[in-house]
Design an enzyme around this catalytic site. Structure first.
Site, short mmCIF file in Angstrom:
data_model
loop_
_atom_site.label_atom_id
_atom_site.label_comp_id
_atom_site.label_asym_id
_atom_site.label_seq_id
_atom_site.Cartn_x
_atom_site.Cartn_y
_atom_site.Cartn_z
N GLU A 210 47.85 -34.56 43.64
CA GLU A 210 48.52 -34.49 42.95
C GLU A 210 49.28 -33.51 41.80
OE1 GLU A 210 50.42 -37.63 42.26
OE2 GLU A 210 49.17 -39.11 43.61
N ASP A 355 51.77 -39.79 54.54
CA ASP A 355 53.69 -39.00 54.74
C ASP A 355 53.79 -37.78 54.74
OD1 ASP A 355 51.64 -39.48 52.35
OD2 ASP A 355 53.75 -40.37 51.17
N GLU A 459 55.31 -52.84 47.55
CA GLU A 459 54.12 -51.69 47.74
C GLU A 459 53.50 -51.92 49.19
OE1 GLU A 459 52.09 -48.10 46.77
OE2 GLU A 459 53.76 -48.88 45.72
N GLU A 478 61.16 -43.32 47.01
CA GLU A 478 61.48 -43.21 48.86
C GLU A 478 62.75 -43.38 49.15
OE1 GLU A 478 57.69 -41.58 47.49
OE2 GLU A 478 58.74 -43.64 47.34
N THR A 564 57.89 -32.36 47.76
CA THR A 564 57.19 -33.86 48.37
C THR A 564 58.39 -34.86 47.17
OG1 THR A 564 56.18 -35.85 48.95
CG2 THR A 564 54.80 -33.48 48.06
#
Length: 628
Positions: A210, A355, A459, A478, A564
């Site tokens: 993160e 992902d 989710e 996304e 990303t």
């Protein structure tokens, strides 16, 4: 769900436009749009679930009998599922073809302007309230109109503490969005605030992944945009700027380096304390995406400062994970022990935990031009198509269910559960970058149909029960990202309608007194008092760009790619050159590299620095914190 209406409208568009066909949802013969890639789509059999009366063909049908339907009482969202018969997604489209022809065949310019304005206003409503009520804390609590920082009273609250490091996260994450919106004045003010107020000398334990994508990536992106003479945003040079953002990025990256120490595989620990290094009680398990999605930011940093350390550790982690893939399926799991190299989580999918690993294999190749990155991506993509993809072989023709990517056991390809998560909605965008537009269109429509039903993406969504398994929606970007990339690839007005639908849903369902709030429950629309930083850095950015045809990013002769976290980095020749390789050439053997760093790379590093690698790390850390 709501596939019928979209398809019916999209089908009619072929008749109206006389174009090449593409995918939507509906019944009847093949219709379509004019796309760069020509294909036809047979739409006479698109059902999410069958009634169990037909024989199941493994290659064409989704599994029907994973659950014992006698024991479904009390399951999540039973009031949605109830006792009603199973329906095709198509059954949710009730309007006629003329209506959908009118709705989707065009998108007026004045409506684009209106939607662009709504996206801009959405960003500023969140940003201005963050600056008013929350800065310098990390996040805005939009319901209480106050700031949020790390949960110091509960260090085990990793949902908060993995992300919030007491370093003005939302401001940093939003920097390049200000430029996308054309606000150079506020961008300059925000950069000065970051330079003057942000320090990473904090007793904060954060997740390496993160901190990398949200903080390091934004600092690097903003530095490049400030200093790159070829950037698309005009004259945005900041007087007296002396590479402070790059220095901050370097400082942060050095503080993340201890995660790569004392790990026998080269796969990093998941968390570090920015002052003290890896916590003594740190676990030896990490997810594939967390450990394998550092290469873009670390690689660019290495090239900007001329120091191979950062790219080297990130690339070593990718290779280590890659070499642990199954010999039978070519798949990776989602959780690995960094000391033993054993897979703790054997689930292989496209969502949480995996992902961005796939995403960064492709984007690293695009940025750095290393063929091995694309070879890994191509092999991974082939394994995904072979073992995760269910439904008919062709997206747009033939019998059977439309394609779906499921979660399977990495060793044998058997389905492990019947849910998909909202993070998987990034994959159509990645397919666009890979040139697989047909399958991207197909998969995107699946996620949009879920959005149409709930006004958000839960989710987790159970594709067998046709109901959410996990009901919250934290304003994730996304689906918006994939919608934007598909519009850029096809210029089909349908995706502008999708974006408008998403924008209006967010405005209606998530706007609160001081910002936009996480949906706690996508059905009853109850809320949680949190606005994550990616809402401003990604969700609002992609929505604005979708409707801003004349944005400098779209008009620039230079090419850019998004990280990303949605940060802008140029596709630049200088990122394909590494000065340290010229200084220390070394031939690699013609075999697959081991999980740990190759002897060639180790010799080069120790020759360059004249000391063992662990000492190299410690010297960098000591230097950055002023101990040497």
């Amino acid at each position: 769900m709501q596939w019928r209406s979209i398809v019916v409208g999209l089908l009619v568009l072929r008749v109206v436009l006389n174009c090449a066909v593409w995918l939507v949802f509906g019944l009847g013969p093949s219709w379509g749009f004019d796309f760069p890639i020509k294909f036809s789509f047979n739409l006479h059999k698109i059902e999410l679930l069958n009634d169990g009366e037909k024989a199941t063909v493994k290659t064409n049908e989704w599994p029907q009998n994973v659950y014992d339907h006698r024991n479904l009482q009390g399951k999540t969202c039973s009031k949605i599922n109830g006792n009603s018969p199973k329906k095709s997604y198509l059954s949710f489209f009730q309007e006629g073809r003329d209506e959908y022809d009118r709705k989707y065949s065009s998108f007026p310019d004045e409506l684009k302007v209106k939607m662009r304005g709504m996206a801009r206003d959405m960003f500023y409503f969140g940003y201005d309230n963050y600056m008013k009520f929350a800065f310098p804390k990390d996040e805005l609590n939009p319901i209480a109109c106050e700031g949020r920082g790390p949960d110091v009273l509960n260090p085990s609250n990793i949902n908060i503490n993995d992300v919030l490091g007491n370093y003005s996260l939302t401001l940093i994450d939003a920097l390049d969005t200000l430029l996308v919106l054309g606000n150079v004045t506020e961008f300059h003010r925000a950069v000065k605030l970051v330079i003057e107020t942000v320090s990473f000398d904090k007793d904060s334990t954060v997740q390496v992944f993160e901190a990398n994508i949200r903080i390091l990536g934004s600092l690097i992106s903003s530095h490049i945009l400030l200093t790159d003479p070829l950037h698309p945003f005009g004259d945005i040079g900041l007087k007296d700027y002396d590479n402070e953002l790059l220095h901050l990025a370097h400082d942060l990256a050095v503080r993340l380096l201890p995660a790569f120490e004392n790990t026998s595989t080269g796969i990093p620990y998941p968390r570090v304390n920015l002052k003290k290094g890896v916590p003594p009680d740190s676990i030896n398990e990490t997810c594939t995406a967390g450990a394998g999605s550092l290469l873009v930011e670390f690689g660019i940093l290495s090239r900007l400062i001329g120091d191979s350390t950062f790219e080297w550790v990130a690339r070593r982690a990718v290779k280590a994970l890659w070499n642990l893939r199954s010999n039978e399926t070519g798949l990776l799991g989602n959780v690995v022990n960094i000391q033993t190299g054993q897979w703790v989580g054997k689930q292989s999918g496209l969502g949480a935990g995996m992902d961005s690993f796939y995403e960064y294999l492709l984007k690293s190749y695009i940025l750095f031009g290393k063929k091995e990155d694309y070879m890994m991506f191509s092999a991974a993509y082939e394994s995904i198509q072979s073992h995760l993809r269910r439904g008919r072989a062709a997206c747009n023709e033939g019998e059977g269910d439309p394609p779906l990517y499921v979660n399977v056991n990495m060793f044998n390809g058997q389905i492990m559960n019947t849910w998909i998560d909202s993070l998987q909605a990034f994959f159509p965008g990645l397919q666009v970058l890979n040139g697989d537009v047909e399958n991207a269109i197909c998969l995107h429509a699946f996620y949009y149909a879920i959005w149409k039903r709930f006004g958000a993406l839960p989710e987790r969504y159970n594709w067998q029960l046709q109901a959410p398994d996990v009901l919250f929606y934290p304003l994730r970007p996304e689906l918006v990202e994939s919608t934007y990339l598909l519009y850029q690839a096809t210029k089909n007005p349908f995706y502008l309608h999708v974006g408008m639908d998403i924008l209006e849903s967010l405005e209606k369902n998530t706007k609160v007194r001081c910002g936009y709030a996480t949906l706690h429950h996508v059905v009853d629309k109850s809320k949680e008092d949190r606005m994550e930083s990616f809402f401003l850095s990604e969700t609002c950015k992609y929505l604005f760009l979708l409707f801003d045809e004349d944005n400098p990013l779209h008009k620039s002769e230079n090419k850019y790619i998004f990280t990303t976290e949605g940060h802008i980095v140029p596709i630049d020749q200088r990122f394909r050159e590494k000065s340290w390789e010229e200084q220390f050439p070394c031939e690699e053997p013609n075999k697959e590299p081991p999980a740990n760093i190759s002897n060639c790379e180790r010799i080069s590093e120790e020759r360059r620095y004249g000391l063992p690698l662990k000492s190299m790390y410690m010297r960098q850390i000591d230097h950055m914190v002023g101990l040497s």
